[in-house]
Design a protein around this motif. Structure first.
Motif, PDB file in Angstrom:
ATOM      1  N   LEU A 198      46.113  51.352 -12.400  1.00 49.07           N
ATOM      2  CA  LEU A 198      46.862  51.475 -11.144  1.00 49.07           C
ATOM      3  C   LEU A 198      46.403  52.688 -10.340  1.00 49.07           C
ATOM      4  N   LEU A 199      46.114  53.791 -11.044  1.00 44.83           N
ATOM      5  CA  LEU A 199      45.637  54.989 -10.358  1.00 44.83           C
ATOM      6  C   LEU A 199      44.275  54.730  -9.709  1.00 44.83           C
ATOM      7  N   GLY A 200      43.422  53.974 -10.389  1.00 48.09           N
ATOM      8  CA  GLY A 200      42.117  53.636  -9.837  1.00 48.09           C
ATOM      9  C   GLY A 200      42.230  52.832  -8.555  1.00 48.09           C
ATOM     10  N   GLU A 201      43.149  51.890  -8.557  1.00 45.32           N
ATOM     11  CA  GLU A 201      43.385  51.081  -7.347  1.00 45.32           C
ATOM     12  C   GLU A 201      43.881  51.946  -6.205  1.00 45.32           C
ATOM     13  N   GLU A 202      44.839  52.815  -6.486  1.00 44.81           N
ATOM     14  CA  GLU A 202      45.411  53.677  -5.447  1.00 44.81           C
ATOM     15  C   GLU A 202      44.361  54.621  -4.861  1.00 44.81           C
ATOM     16  N   LEU A 203      43.573  55.253  -5.746  1.00 50.44           N
ATOM     17  CA  LEU A 203      42.600  56.228  -5.277  1.00 50.44           C
ATOM     18  C   LEU A 203      41.472  55.562  -4.498  1.00 50.44           C
ATOM     19  N   LEU A 204      41.035  54.399  -4.936  1.00 52.47           N
ATOM     20  CA  LEU A 204      39.971  53.699  -4.207  1.00 52.47           C
ATOM     21  C   LEU A 204      40.427  53.312  -2.811  1.00 52.47           C
ATOM     22  N   ILE A 205      41.605  52.715  -2.713  1.00 57.94           N
ATOM     23  CA  ILE A 205      42.098  52.270  -1.405  1.00 57.94           C
ATOM     24  C   ILE A 205      42.315  53.461  -0.475  1.00 57.94           C
ATOM     25  N   LYS A 206      42.718  54.600  -1.021  1.00 62.32           N
ATOM     26  CA  LYS A 206      42.899  55.805  -0.216  1.00 62.32           C
ATOM     27  C   LYS A 206      41.556  56.394   0.224  1.00 62.32           C
ATOM     28  N   THR A 207      40.523  56.226  -0.616  1.00 63.37           N
ATOM     29  CA  THR A 207      39.227  56.849  -0.363  1.00 63.37           C
ATOM     30  C   THR A 207      38.304  55.993   0.499  1.00 63.37           C
ATOM     31  N   LEU A 208      38.453  54.681   0.442  1.00 64.59           N
ATOM     32  CA  LEU A 208      37.531  53.785   1.147  1.00 64.59           C
ATOM     33  C   LEU A 208      37.407  54.070   2.650  1.00 64.59           C
ATOM     34  N   PRO A 209      38.503  54.324   3.364  1.00 64.25           N
ATOM     35  CA  PRO A 209      38.348  54.613   4.805  1.00 64.25           C
ATOM     36  C   PRO A 209      37.425  55.799   5.078  1.00 64.25           C
ATOM     37  N   LYS A 210      37.455  56.816   4.223  1.00 62.99           N
ATOM     38  CA  LYS A 210      36.562  57.962   4.384  1.00 62.99           C
ATOM     39  C   LYS A 210      35.108  57.544   4.156  1.00 62.99           C
ATOM     40  N   ILE A 211      34.896  56.697   3.164  1.00 64.11           N
ATOM     41  CA  ILE A 211      33.537  56.228   2.879  1.00 64.11           C
ATOM     42  C   ILE A 211      32.993  55.427   4.057  1.00 64.11           C
ATOM     43  N   LEU A 212      33.819  54.565   4.619  1.00 66.00           N
ATOM     44  CA  LEU A 212      33.387  53.718   5.735  1.00 66.00           C
ATOM     45  C   LEU A 212      33.191  54.530   7.005  1.00 66.00           C
ATOM     46  N   ALA A 213      33.904  55.640   7.112  1.00 62.76           N
ATOM     47  CA  ALA A 213      33.736  56.524   8.275  1.00 62.76           C
ATOM     48  C   ALA A 213      32.617  57.542   8.056  1.00 62.76           C
ATOM     49  N   CYS A 214      32.015  57.499   6.841  1.00 60.57           N
ATOM     50  CA  CYS A 214      30.906  58.399   6.483  1.00 60.57           C
ATOM     51  C   CYS A 214      31.301  59.874   6.561  1.00 60.57           C
ATOM     52  N   ASN A 215      32.556  60.186   6.227  1.00 60.20           N
ATOM     53  CA  ASN A 215      32.983  61.589   6.194  1.00 60.20           C
ATOM     54  C   ASN A 215      33.610  61.963   4.856  1.00 60.20           C
ATOM     55  N   ASN A 216      33.162  61.290   3.806  1.00 60.90           N
ATOM     56  CA  ASN A 216      33.687  61.534   2.470  1.00 60.90           C
ATOM     57  C   ASN A 216      32.927  62.667   1.781  1.00 60.90           C
ATOM     58  N   ASN A 217      33.500  63.150   0.673  1.00 63.92           N
ATOM     59  CA  ASN A 217      32.826  64.134  -0.172  1.00 63.92           C
ATOM     60  C   ASN A 217      31.616  63.505  -0.856  1.00 63.92           C
ATOM     61  N   ARG A 218      30.671  64.354  -1.224  1.00 65.80           N
ATOM     62  CA  ARG A 218      29.544  63.903  -2.055  1.00 65.80           C
ATOM     63  C   ARG A 218      29.119  65.099  -2.899  1.00 65.80           C
ATOM     64  N   ILE A 219      29.656  65.169  -4.120  1.00 69.09           N
ATOM     65  CA  ILE A 219      29.515  66.342  -4.972  1.00 69.09           C
ATOM     66  C   ILE A 219      28.661  65.997  -6.194  1.00 69.09           C
ATOM     67  N   LYS A 220      27.609  66.758  -6.396  1.00 68.81           N
ATOM     68  CA  LYS A 220      26.745  66.563  -7.561  1.00 68.81           C
ATOM     69  C   LYS A 220      27.513  66.893  -8.843  1.00 68.81           C
ATOM     70  N   GLN A 221      27.268  66.107  -9.887  1.00 65.10           N
ATOM     71  CA  GLN A 221      27.877  66.403 -11.179  1.00 65.10           C
ATOM     72  C   GLN A 221      27.158  67.571 -11.854  1.00 65.10           C
ATOM     73  N   ASN A 222      27.931  68.394 -12.535  1.00 65.00           N
ATOM     74  CA  ASN A 222      27.378  69.506 -13.296  1.00 65.00           C
ATOM     75  C   ASN A 222      26.891  68.989 -14.646  1.00 65.00           C
ATOM     76  N   GLU A 223      25.589  68.923 -14.817  1.00 66.73           N
ATOM     77  CA  GLU A 223      25.015  68.350 -16.032  1.00 66.73           C
ATOM     78  C   GLU A 223      25.361  69.171 -17.275  1.00 66.73           C
ATOM     79  N   GLU A 224      25.687  70.438 -17.111  1.00 67.77           N
ATOM     80  CA  GLU A 224      26.034  71.280 -18.259  1.00 67.77           C
ATOM     81  C   GLU A 224      27.416  70.937 -18.814  1.00 67.77           C
ATOM     82  N   GLU A 225      28.218  70.194 -18.049  1.00 63.38           N
ATOM     83  CA  GLU A 225      29.570  69.849 -18.489  1.00 63.38           C
ATOM     84  C   GLU A 225      29.688  68.404 -18.965  1.00 63.38           C
ATOM     85  N   VAL A 226      28.567  67.709 -19.072  1.00 61.44           N
ATOM     86  CA  VAL A 226      28.586  66.288 -19.414  1.00 61.44           C
ATOM     87  C   VAL A 226      29.022  66.065 -20.863  1.00 61.44           C
TER      88      VAL A 226
END
Length: 317
Positions: free
Chosen positions: A178-206
């Motif tokens: 349910l959390l995945g559904e909520e977060l995706l639907i909240k985030t999609l408008p930002k993705i479509l507007a091309c103003n979303n975050n884009r953060i590299k993963q820290n490979e040392e914390e994998v």
């Protein structure tokens, strides 16, 4: 919502890739809010003793909504039909195959994945089980861009959730779905507007949440009571943890940690039959089995399994 937003959602060509029940709420919301032109899911397979054909929950949902279903055996080799549909965005959640670069690079808005952990922690196919089995106090959902390596793409959004002491795989699975559904639907408008975050993963914390193996299911009584407790609840609602009693497999579906100590007994030795279950000696004390499933039988209270038998002193392996 303005008219322009409505038109974007109506015209957007969305392809969804997923397979298990975890993905269902996400696809349901996408169908309601966006133009889902096709669903990609795992092939049908024979299940059970009768070898009946089983389909994925995602295929069932798509079929119920008259959405095209594509089921490649090897998507790395069978992706031309997907490309021919000219998707604007591909959204995946627990699909079950590695997506080839030809698909990753095609959509205008990219390939977006919904992953059930706080990346870069627990990359892999069993992040929910591993979070509980590892004794984590929190986990969550990550919305991310996909790349050619497993769960290693740039992070768009994350949201955490507490893991309760009595959470099992099943309860945490349902919360995260349910959390995945909520977060995706909240985030999609930002993705479509091309103003979303884009953060590299820290490979040392994998860290990794690899798929569960038969070895992961076997209880090792030389471990601590909390490790065993976490193992049992982390597999409750999934494959189940098990041990052996006189070569017979006993699945253990729930347990509780005891404060008792029995230093003179063997690890795995049955200490006492309680009203609530079966006490078992472990490395640092005792754990009590509450619900068990003897080989070839249904799940039952451990106390019922113990009725009429002389279990005290016998040893689980």
């Amino acid at each position: 919502m303005n008219i322009e937003d409505v038109e974007i959602k109506k015209e957007l060509r969305v392809i969804f890739m997923g397979s298990p029940s975890f993905s269902v709420p996400i696809l349901e919301s996408l169908i309601k809010k966006y133009n889902v032109i096709a669903v990609v899911t795992q092939p049908d397979k024979k299940i059970g003793r009768g070898k009946q054909i089983g389909i994925t929950p995602i295929k069932q949902l798509a079929s119920n909504n008259n959405i095209l279903v594509i089921q490649p055996k090897k998507i790395k080799e069978e992706y031309s039909e997907i490309l021919s549909l000219e998707p604007d965005i591909i959204i995946t959640c627990a699909y079950g195959q590695i997506i080839p670069i030809e698909l990753l690079e095609y959509p205008k808005y990219g390939c977006i994945n919904v992953h059930a952990s706080l990346l870069p922690k627990l990359r892999g196919g069993a992040p929910i089980q591993r979070a509980i089995m590892n004794g984590y106090k929190k986990t969550g959902i990550t919305i991310m861009y996909m790349d050619t390596k497993m769960d290693s793409g740039d992070i768009i959004e994350k949201q955490e959730i507490e893991i309760l002491n009595d959470d099992t795989y099943k309860t945490l699975h349902d919360k995260l779905s349910l959390l995945g559904e909520e977060l995706l639907i909240k985030t999609l408008p930002k993705i479509l507007a091309c103003n979303n975050n884009r953060i590299k993963q820290n490979e040392e914390e994998v860290t990794y949440g690899f798929n569960i193996t038969k070895e992961d299911e076997k209880i090792n009584f030389s471990k601590s009571k909390y490790d065993i407790y976490n193992q049992i609840r982390g597999l409750n609602g999934f494959s189940g943890a098990y041990c052996l009693l006189a070569t017979k497999r006993i699945k253990v579906w729930s347990s509780k940690v005891s404060s008792n100590h029995f230093s003179n007994l063997l690890n795995g030795e049955i200490t006492k039959i309680y009203k609530e279950g079966i006490g078992v000696k472990v490395n640092d004390g005792e754990i009590i089995f509450l619900m068990v499933q003897p080989e070839g039988k249904k799940i039952m209270p451990a106390s019922s399994f113990a009725n009429g038998t002389s279990l005290v002193g016998k040893v689980f392996e």
